[in-house]
Design a protein around this motif. Structure first.
Motif, PDB file in Angstrom:
ATOM      1  N   ALA E  99       0.838  -1.209   0.000  1.00 34.00           N
ATOM      2  CA  ALA E  99       0.000   0.000   0.000  1.00 34.00           C
ATOM      3  C   ALA E  99       0.873   1.259   0.000  1.00 34.00           C
ATOM      4  O   ALA E  99       0.592   2.237  -0.705  1.00 34.00           O
ATOM      5  CB  ALA E  99      -0.936  -0.009   1.209  1.00 34.00           C
ATOM      6  N   GLU E 103       1.189   4.113  -3.029  1.00 32.38           N
ATOM      7  CA  GLU E 103       1.046   5.566  -2.785  1.00 32.38           C
ATOM      8  C   GLU E 103       2.309   6.321  -3.173  1.00 32.38           C
ATOM      9  O   GLU E 103       2.236   7.439  -3.696  1.00 32.38           O
ATOM     10  CB  GLU E 103       0.713   5.827  -1.314  1.00 32.38           C
ATOM     11  CG  GLU E 103      -0.734   5.530  -0.998  1.00 32.38           C
ATOM     12  CD  GLU E 103      -1.198   6.139   0.312  1.00 32.38           C
ATOM     13  OE1 GLU E 103      -2.237   5.678   0.809  1.00 32.38           O
ATOM     14  OE2 GLU E 103      -0.556   7.072   0.833  1.00 32.38           O
TER      15      GLU E 103
ATOM     16  N   GLY F  60      -3.541   8.410   4.019  1.00 33.62           N
ATOM     17  CA  GLY F  60      -3.519   7.092   3.388  1.00 33.62           C
ATOM     18  C   GLY F  60      -2.484   6.239   4.096  1.00 33.62           C
ATOM     19  O   GLY F  60      -2.299   6.377   5.308  1.00 33.62           O
TER      20      GLY F  60
END
Lengths: 132, 132, 132, 132, 132, 132
Positions: E99, E103, F60
């Motif tokens: 993840a 990003e 995030g």
């Protein structure tokens, strides 16, 4: 060479598959190239990138063939061999002639030369080139 | 900002003056911009650069306006503010509309984004993009 | 334009002052240029950078003047106006003639042009250029 | 990997053959490397590029060996592996010692580091580096 | 592809061997990657580069994992496939999740796009961003 | 310096005004910086760029502060002074300490150095760094 596996169709998430479906429909071709198969690990970036690309590279004020030629120019200056190859193929598919291709390369080479001469000389911008 | 003085017309060597005369005649304008005034210290490079530029940027398979737009794209990717300003002015002089300008910038931005994604992912070139 | 203040001599930490003392002694000049005054906020990077620079740019197999000319070439290709100006000044101080300067720029421009042509064409490396 | 075929001698146009003849005569070698074989599809660019290169890289104020070393520096900063390999080979052919090669790399690395530190810090150019 | 041979352990000079020993001890691994084997021809640069890297990339104000992610970002923007691959591996070893990796790539792509838009538009720096 | 005028609030189209409203609401600040005022001539690119940026730079897997630091790294490597200044300001606003800033710069400088050494040496990628 890769930092991620290229995903085959059977390995796609539902969101990635939907983007692949749109790529195939938009291009009217079953072939989906390696870039999208690498990007498919991250469906959010895959979707955003494809949608931006579709919006920008389609018909508009500039001929789509010319847009691919501009894409080649940027990709050459950024040193991205994959991008150079894929957009050279795309430009040819969209009608770039070999004469246009040769001139494109000559312009890219010329710009590269003068870009660096200007930087080396520290030339200041003419008032005539400034927006009021 | 400069690493050399910008030469005024009265400071030019005979060889540099001849090039300036040709720039003025070719462009049908008395204005000679700073780049050539910096380059004029070295008449050999001045002459070679101008002659190459004249040969490449004139009429051919690609519209001169489009050549200026490609020049902008390369200049942006190389980070040359002088070149960006001078060739944006030249493209407008040769008829680039604001709609074309906005699309040009969108294509440059898009190419920059995907160039870097491709490099980050280490995507290998599809066989389909290789010349046999 | 700056992201940090330029430190005056009276604002230096003891470690930064020691580096400035060595810069002055090595260059045999009281003048310390802006780069070091910006870097002085971080004495560790200041010290490491100066010591590396001193080790690399001094006498060795390559003439220090030529090292400055190579430094200019890299700085131009990286688009760093400050570096171009400071190392052009340094090369002149170390004896670069205007004839050498003009040739340097011509080589940089030529290399920039062929670098981009090669990338655009995707030329593969000749076996003859590979180390066995 | 290529966007065009590399032309063999038997596939050359008359204009391209004439350039190849001059490359062979100038270099006193029968070997013509891949770059020219890719460029040969466009005899005008082939001829212009070769003539510029021959004029710039020959004897002058700077030693031809040093010119190749500058060419390497630019090629490294532009990220062109073909150019790095071909000009490293050329520099060695023209007499670059391994000690000079190692110092060249150290200078390139050092310049790359300080170029980026300067850009990050937004250092403004010292008045002392400005040409009056 | 290489401009020098990669040295095996048995070909190392005493100084280079000492650096390799420290690389192995610091990383707690017997594996020494190709970069160091290429650099080992020049023990001075090998030693300086390793010591700088060890000092900079270890624990400090920034998490070592994040430092590797910044290293990836710079390597992508500089177009260095080797560096992208080696530091992507290092970031994963130091705990970068997929993840975080996705990003990271999205941020790199976004920055690349806006960097070029800003340069194309010649936007001047807001007073608010200047250090007093 | 600019290739377009910076638009004041009263000069915005309805679509551009809507984007400015969202920028102000998202950032909880009335200040809209020059980049958006230049981009506002093209509401489609303005909207797409802002929406991409908002999606990518928010919370995030990676801390928003760290995202700004990555943005700085890319902007430095691309040679965009505006971007360097604006994202350095943003990173500080989001909590980047001066110690983190100094380490960030050290990492950027180190990566720049090794990126170019690797390219100069033509180091091939270790099998260990390849994804299976």
């Amino acid at each position: 060479m890769a930092t991620v596996e290229l995903l085959s169709d059977s390995e796609l998430s539902a969101e990635a598959r939907a983007v692949f479906d749109d790529i195939r429909a938009t291009r009217n071709s079953d072939y989906v190239n390696n870039f999208w198969r690498a990007l498919a690990h991250d469906p959010a970036t895959l979707k955003r990138t494809w949608e931006n690309l579709k919006a920008i590279m389609g018909p508009g004020a500039i001929d789509p063939k010319v847009k691919e030629m501009i894409y080649i120019a940027v990709s050459v200056a950024h040193g991205c061999p994959y991008c150079v190859h894929s957009h050279t193929a795309a430009a040819r598919t969209k009608g770039m002639s070999e004469a246009e291709y040769h001139e494109l390369l000559a312009v890219i080479g010329m710009a590269s030369m003068t870009n660096r001469l200007v930087t080396a000389l520290g030339v200041s911008i003419d008032d005539a080139y400034q927006v009021p």
